[in-house]
Design a protein around this motif. Structure first.
Motif, mmCIF file in Angstrom:
data_model
loop_
_atom_site.group_PDB
_atom_site.id
_atom_site.type_symbol
_atom_site.label_atom_id
_atom_site.label_comp_id
_atom_site.label_asym_id
_atom_site.label_seq_id
_atom_site.Cartn_x
_atom_site.Cartn_y
_atom_site.Cartn_z
ATOM 1 N N SER A 1 20.343 -5.265 21.266
ATOM 2 C CA SER A 1 19.592 -5.626 20.075
ATOM 3 C C SER A 1 19.022 -4.409 19.366
ATOM 4 O O SER A 1 18.416 -3.541 19.986
ATOM 5 C CB SER A 1 18.462 -6.588 20.440
ATOM 6 N N LEU A 2 19.211 -4.378 18.054
ATOM 7 C CA LEU A 2 18.646 -3.320 17.222
ATOM 8 C C LEU A 2 17.554 -3.851 16.306
ATOM 9 O O LEU A 2 16.823 -3.079 15.711
ATOM 10 C CB LEU A 2 19.744 -2.668 16.377
ATOM 11 N N THR A 3 17.465 -5.157 16.180
ATOM 12 C CA THR A 3 16.433 -5.784 15.359
ATOM 13 C C THR A 3 16.187 -7.195 15.890
ATOM 14 O O THR A 3 17.126 -7.850 16.332
ATOM 15 C CB THR A 3 16.838 -5.844 13.867
ATOM 16 N N LEU B 1 19.244 -6.977 9.114
ATOM 17 C CA LEU B 1 18.341 -5.917 8.665
ATOM 18 C C LEU B 1 19.070 -5.102 7.607
ATOM 19 O O LEU B 1 20.190 -4.638 7.844
ATOM 20 C CB LEU B 1 17.955 -5.022 9.836
ATOM 21 N N ILE B 2 18.445 -4.960 6.435
ATOM 22 C CA ILE B 2 18.952 -4.064 5.399
ATOM 23 C C ILE B 2 18.257 -2.719 5.607
ATOM 24 O O ILE B 2 17.035 -2.643 5.606
ATOM 25 C CB ILE B 2 18.629 -4.585 3.982
ATOM 26 N N ILE B 3 19.046 -1.681 5.816
ATOM 27 C CA ILE B 3 18.496 -0.346 6.017
ATOM 28 C C ILE B 3 18.525 0.363 4.671
ATOM 29 O O ILE B 3 19.598 0.618 4.121
ATOM 30 C CB ILE B 3 19.308 0.433 7.067
ATOM 31 N N ASP B 4 17.345 0.668 4.134
ATOM 32 C CA ASP B 4 17.290 1.254 2.796
ATOM 33 C C ASP B 4 16.611 2.614 2.738
ATOM 34 O O ASP B 4 16.317 3.112 1.658
ATOM 35 C CB ASP B 4 16.653 0.288 1.806
ATOM 36 N N SER B 5 16.364 3.213 3.895
ATOM 37 C CA SER B 5 15.794 4.568 3.886
ATOM 38 C C SER B 5 16.321 5.350 5.090
ATOM 39 O O SER B 5 16.713 4.774 6.097
ATOM 40 C CB SER B 5 14.262 4.514 3.946
ATOM 41 N N ALA C 1 15.184 5.570 12.853
ATOM 42 C CA ALA C 1 14.542 4.716 13.859
ATOM 43 C C ALA C 1 15.573 3.839 14.558
ATOM 44 O O ALA C 1 15.523 3.663 15.786
ATOM 45 C CB ALA C 1 13.459 3.855 13.219
ATOM 46 N N VAL C 2 16.527 3.314 13.803
ATOM 47 C CA VAL C 2 17.595 2.502 14.408
ATOM 48 C C VAL C 2 18.407 3.352 15.373
ATOM 49 O O VAL C 2 18.700 2.940 16.503
ATOM 50 C CB VAL C 2 18.505 1.881 13.309
ATOM 51 N N TYR C 3 18.745 4.566 14.968
ATOM 52 C CA TYR C 3 19.564 5.422 15.832
ATOM 53 C C TYR C 3 18.779 5.967 17.027
ATOM 54 O O TYR C 3 19.371 6.289 18.061
ATOM 55 C CB TYR C 3 20.246 6.532 15.017
ATOM 56 N N ARG D 1 20.226 5.613 20.734
ATOM 57 C CA ARG D 1 20.246 6.697 21.737
ATOM 58 C C ARG D 1 19.613 6.264 23.053
ATOM 59 O O ARG D 1 20.105 6.591 24.123
ATOM 60 C CB ARG D 1 19.510 7.915 21.196
ATOM 61 N N LYS D 2 18.492 5.545 22.975
ATOM 62 C CA LYS D 2 17.821 5.081 24.193
ATOM 63 C C LYS D 2 18.709 4.148 24.995
ATOM 64 O O LYS D 2 18.720 4.196 26.225
ATOM 65 C CB LYS D 2 16.510 4.380 23.841
ATOM 66 N N ASN D 3 19.479 3.292 24.319
ATOM 67 C CA ASN D 3 20.353 2.352 25.014
ATOM 68 C C ASN D 3 21.576 3.023 25.618
ATOM 69 O O ASN D 3 22.118 2.547 26.599
ATOM 70 C CB ASN D 3 20.786 1.221 24.072
ATOM 71 N N TYR D 4 22.028 4.134 25.030
ATOM 72 C CA TYR D 4 23.167 4.849 25.584
ATOM 73 C C TYR D 4 22.752 5.799 26.703
ATOM 74 O O TYR D 4 23.604 6.321 27.410
ATOM 75 C CB TYR D 4 23.911 5.628 24.501
ATOM 76 N N GLY D 5 21.466 6.023 26.844
ATOM 77 C CA GLY D 5 21.002 6.924 27.897
ATOM 78 C C GLY D 5 21.511 8.329 27.648
ATOM 79 O O GLY D 5 21.410 8.855 26.559
#
Length: 124
Positions: free
Chosen positions: A14-16, A21-25, A31-33, A37-41
């Motif tokens: 889950s990312l949201t 989620l519309i990413i507009d900035s 923040a999403v990435y 990164r945390k999920n990929y370890g």
């Protein structure tokens, strides 16, 4: 109106908490990435896309029906609703037993700000 798009990545976590989620900035994309990164370890994660004024990024969560992933057939706007046509797809990079709805990141080659999203499957 059909929209040109690029299927960027399908993540099996889950990312949201929302349906989409519309990413507009760039700050929001970073923040999403960070969550990615945390999920990929320690493994290598995908590069962070650059957010600009001529494109939109969307994360959405399709429900899985009879497969472990989806293939995006068409993306379009209808009455300020982002419509995404998908079909079942067995992704060989994902174990067939995994039925976690992916968080799909797409890039739309136009700036949009829909109020709602509708994910459509072919009629069975």
């Amino acid at each position: 109106m059909n929209l040109e798009f690029e299927d960027v990545y399908h993540h099996n976590f889950s990312l949201t908490p929302e349906k989409f989620l519309i990413i507009d900035s760039q700050k929001q994309m970073n923040a999403v990435y960070e969550a990615i990164r945390k999920n990929y370890g320690g493994q290598r994660s995908p590069p962070i896309p650059h957010v600009n004024d001529d494109e939109s990024y969307v994360i959405f969560k399709p429900l899985l029906k009879n497969s472990n992933d989806v293939n995006i057939k068409r993306v379009y706007l209808q009455n300020n609703i982002l419509m995404i046509d998908v079909e079942d797809f067995d992704n060989p990079q994902i174990a067939k037993t995994i039925r976690t709805a992916p968080n799909v990141l797409i890039k739309i080659l136009k700036k949009i700000s829909p109020q709602k999203i509708d994910i459509k499957y072919p009629k069975q």
